[in-house]
Enzyme design. Structure first.
Site, PDB file in Angstrom:
ATOM      1  NE  ARG A  51      65.439  36.407  46.847  1.00  0.00           N
ATOM      2  CZ  ARG A  51      64.295  36.212  47.478  1.00  0.00           C
ATOM      3  NH1 ARG A  51      63.805  37.136  48.236  1.00  0.00           N
ATOM      4  NH2 ARG A  51      63.624  35.079  47.364  1.00  0.00           N
ATOM      5  CE  LYS A 148      45.788  31.994  35.922  1.00  0.00           C
ATOM      6  NZ  LYS A 148      46.125  30.682  36.487  1.00  0.00           N
ATOM      7  CG  HIS A 178      48.985  28.355  29.769  1.00  0.00           C
ATOM      8  ND1 HIS A 178      48.390  28.612  30.966  1.00  0.00           N
ATOM      9  CD2 HIS A 178      48.761  27.036  29.530  1.00  0.00           C
ATOM     10  CE1 HIS A 178      47.839  27.504  31.441  1.00  0.00           C
ATOM     11  NE2 HIS A 178      48.047  26.534  30.585  1.00  0.00           N
ATOM     12  CD  GLU A 216      43.457  21.648  35.696  1.00  0.00           C
ATOM     13  OE1 GLU A 216      44.673  21.576  35.495  1.00  0.00           O
ATOM     14  OE2 GLU A 216      42.938  22.477  36.465  1.00  0.00           O
ATOM     15  CG  HIS A 240      43.243  29.530  31.683  1.00  0.00           C
ATOM     16  ND1 HIS A 240      44.217  30.386  31.253  1.00  0.00           N
ATOM     17  CD2 HIS A 240      43.787  28.846  32.722  1.00  0.00           C
ATOM     18  CE1 HIS A 240      45.317  30.214  31.989  1.00  0.00           C
ATOM     19  NE2 HIS A 240      45.065  29.284  32.887  1.00  0.00           N
TER      20      HIS A 240
HETATM   21  C1  BG6 Z   1      46.946  27.327  35.285  1.00  0.00           C
HETATM   22  C2  BG6 Z   1      46.230  27.149  36.576  1.00  0.00           C
HETATM   23  O1  BG6 Z   1      46.835  28.641  34.816  1.00  0.00           O
HETATM   24  O2  BG6 Z   1      46.397  26.431  34.319  1.00  0.00           O
HETATM   25  C3  BG6 Z   1      46.305  25.717  37.051  1.00  0.00           C
HETATM   26  O3  BG6 Z   1      46.804  28.006  37.565  1.00  0.00           O
HETATM   27  C4  BG6 Z   1      45.832  24.776  35.982  1.00  0.00           C
HETATM   28  O4  BG6 Z   1      45.547  25.533  38.245  1.00  0.00           O
HETATM   29  C5  BG6 Z   1      46.512  25.058  34.652  1.00  0.00           C
HETATM   30  O5  BG6 Z   1      46.109  23.456  36.406  1.00  0.00           O
HETATM   31  C6  BG6 Z   1      45.898  24.244  33.525  1.00  0.00           C
HETATM   32  O6  BG6 Z   1      46.659  24.373  32.363  1.00  0.00           O
HETATM   33  P1  BG6 Z   1      46.711  23.225  31.273  1.00  0.00           P
HETATM   34  O7  BG6 Z   1      47.517  23.812  30.164  1.00  0.00           O
HETATM   35  O8  BG6 Z   1      47.344  22.043  31.918  1.00  0.00           O
HETATM   36  O9  BG6 Z   1      45.291  22.945  30.888  1.00  0.00           O
END
Ligand code: BG6
Length: 484
Positions: A51, A148, A178, A216, A240
């Site tokens: 946009r 997502k 991913h 994490e 995931h």
């Molecule tokens: C994302 C989530 O899909 O994946 C995040 O929305 C998360 O909350 C992230 O931190 C983790 O991805 P990675 O590749 O850092 O393990």
């Protein structure tokens, strides 16, 4: 030792949301890296569409800054960056109106691979899809990429699938998770199906249980608004962790090709048993020193959303009958660690004295950090102390085994975007898979909402709430240590 870079065909990639955060952090720096490695051909083109009213020069500046910020210094080569930026142009489009679409059409070439990345809120998917058709921009072999969150429950996911299906066939839709682009996730398939060693033992007869951990260190600060509506279940488990579970538990597909693999994953999701109340532990991190609590980060003092979840899951089929899969994921934990760990059973009979000790074999597949696999094997403790048993790791960190370049593999997004251009859907979620995952997840969320369950509070830099330890303890098992 790394595999050869094979350039993809020339392409026109349109990034809707080309000024957004994902484009800035992941998509554009990733495309530059593919360009630098010679995988993105020099005549490929990337068109930013958003946009924001600006010209191509302004967008190139934005992309140049993103490369400076998110590409490692040793990969930033000024001449290559300039050549990459030369492949970029920008069109201001109004997703809900008529503005900019004819200009976008004028940018597209007739004979190159055509891909449209919908890096925008899902509420715009329908508008974009509709305009790509009414302005006759998308060809029948165009690919679209969506991100997502793909819905927040079964109903919304079905609605999104239906919207996309109005304009695109399933074979044109690339739903990104991913995690499927991570090197070791694909390695999991290689380990399972390219070796004779593991597959005969990969079942309830020999596997005591499986632990899948995605821990994490980061909190939810900065994206608390989104996260508080999702929680760990929607944000991480439904996609995931579910994918990791599927690849671990699935039957061997007949071929490594999109629908064979996705059919097998779907069977796993459909075989998941509903959970009981005591199969789930949810938690929220507490404040610690200067670090805010989950509720502070989410700016919701009475939030009941989980920043941690642990679950005991059963796959109801012949292969896995009686073998639990324990899943856990959380924010602000002790360390950043993602791994899949297969705990094998003890040998049926020990020929050694009880005080020799015994430990079952454990195979751990580390996704991050330090991608690699590690198999603990029991041997005799060296020395004169008689027959005493001890565990030794057969450790294969890929960077050690295959050379330092093995650690320098493309990031998940880069790999997945290249797969879009190649037209390979193996590492993307099919519509029915996403819906099946929600169909399993929804009743679990509904049940805890109805019961009014409150997440347990846990310390930051810990392994999650005590209740998660207790869940394992009751089963006579222990979680693996979360450590770097
Ligand atoms: C994302 C989530 O899909 O994946 C995040 O929305 C998360 O909350 C992230 O931190 C983790 O991805 P990675 O590749 O850092 O393990």
């Amino acid at each position: 030792m790394v595999s050869r870079v094979i350039p993809v065909d020339p392409f026109d990639l349109v990034i809707f949301g080309g000024t957004g955060d994902l484009a800035r952090r992941k998509i554009l720096p990733g495309l530059y890296r593919r360009f630098r490695d010679g995988q993105m051909p020099p005549d490929a083109r990337i068109i930013g569409a958003a946009r924001t009213d600006q010209d191509s020069a302004a967008w190139r500046l934005f992309v140049g800054e993103a490369i400076d910020e998110f590409v490692a210094e040793n990969a930033r080569e000024p001449e290559l960056i300039a050549a990459f930026l030369g492949r970029l142009s920008y069109v201001t489009v109004d997703a809900k109106g008529e503005g900019g679409w004819s200009a976008l059409k004028a940018e597209m070439r007739p004979d190159t691979v055509q891909a449209f990345y919908f890096s925008v809120a899902p509420s715009l998917f329908g508008d974009l899809a509709e305009r790509l058709h009414s302005f006759e921009i998308a060809r029948s072999d165009a690919r679209i990429v969506v991100e997502k969150p793909f819905g927040r429950d079964l109903e919304t996911a079905q609605a999104l699938n239906a919207t996309l299906a109005e304009h695109f066939d399933e074979h044109q839709i690339y739903r990104i998770d991913h995690y499927l682009g991570k090197e070791t996730v694909q390695n999991l398939m290689a380990i399972r199906f390219a070796n004779i060693l593991f597959e005969p033992l990969w079942n309830a007869q020999y596997v005591d249980h499986v632990q899948i951990t995605v821990a994490e260190e980061v909190g939810v600060g900065g994206r608390g608004g989104y996260y508080d509506q999702s929680g760990a279940m929607r944000d991480m488990v439904q996609n995931h962790l579910m994918q990791l579970l599927c690849l671990t538990a699935m039957e061997p597909p007949s071929r490594y090709e999109p629908d064979s693999v996705r059919d097998e994953k779907l069977k796993v999701i459909r075989a998941l048993q509903p959970l009981k109340g005591d199969d789930v532990v949810r938690g929220q991190y507490k404040a610690s020193g200067d670090l805010p609590s989950y509720r502070d980060d989410a700016e919701n003092a009475s939030s009941l959303t989980e920043s941690f979840i642990a679950m005991r899951v059963h796959v109801a089929n012949w292969r896995w009958n009686g073998t639990p899969f324990y899943l856990r994921t959380g924010k602000r934990m002790k360390a950043r660690l993602s791994e899949i760990v297969i705990h094998f059973k003890e040998p049926p009979h020990s020929i050694f004295d009880e005080d020799a000790g015994s430990r079952p074999n454990v195979l751990s597949i580390r996704l991050q950090p330090d991608e690699g696999i590690d198999l603990s094997v029991t041997i005799k403790e060296p020395g004169p102390g008689g027959m005493r048993l001890v565990d030794v790791p057969l450790d294969m960190t890929f960077a050690d085994a295959l050379g330092p370049e093995a650690a320098d593999v493309p990031d998940a997004y880069e790999r997945l975007i290249m797969d879009v251009i190649r037209g390979n859907q193996t590492l993307f979620m099919r519509g029915d898979e996403v819906e099946a995952a929600w169909a399993w997840t929804d009743p679990i969320i509904e049940a805890w909402t109805k019961r009014g369950d409150k997440p347990a509070q846990y310390d930051q830099s810990s392994a999650g709430p005590e209740e998660a330890m207790m869940m394992m303890h009751k089963d006579g098992r222990r979680w693996r240590e979360i450590s770097k």
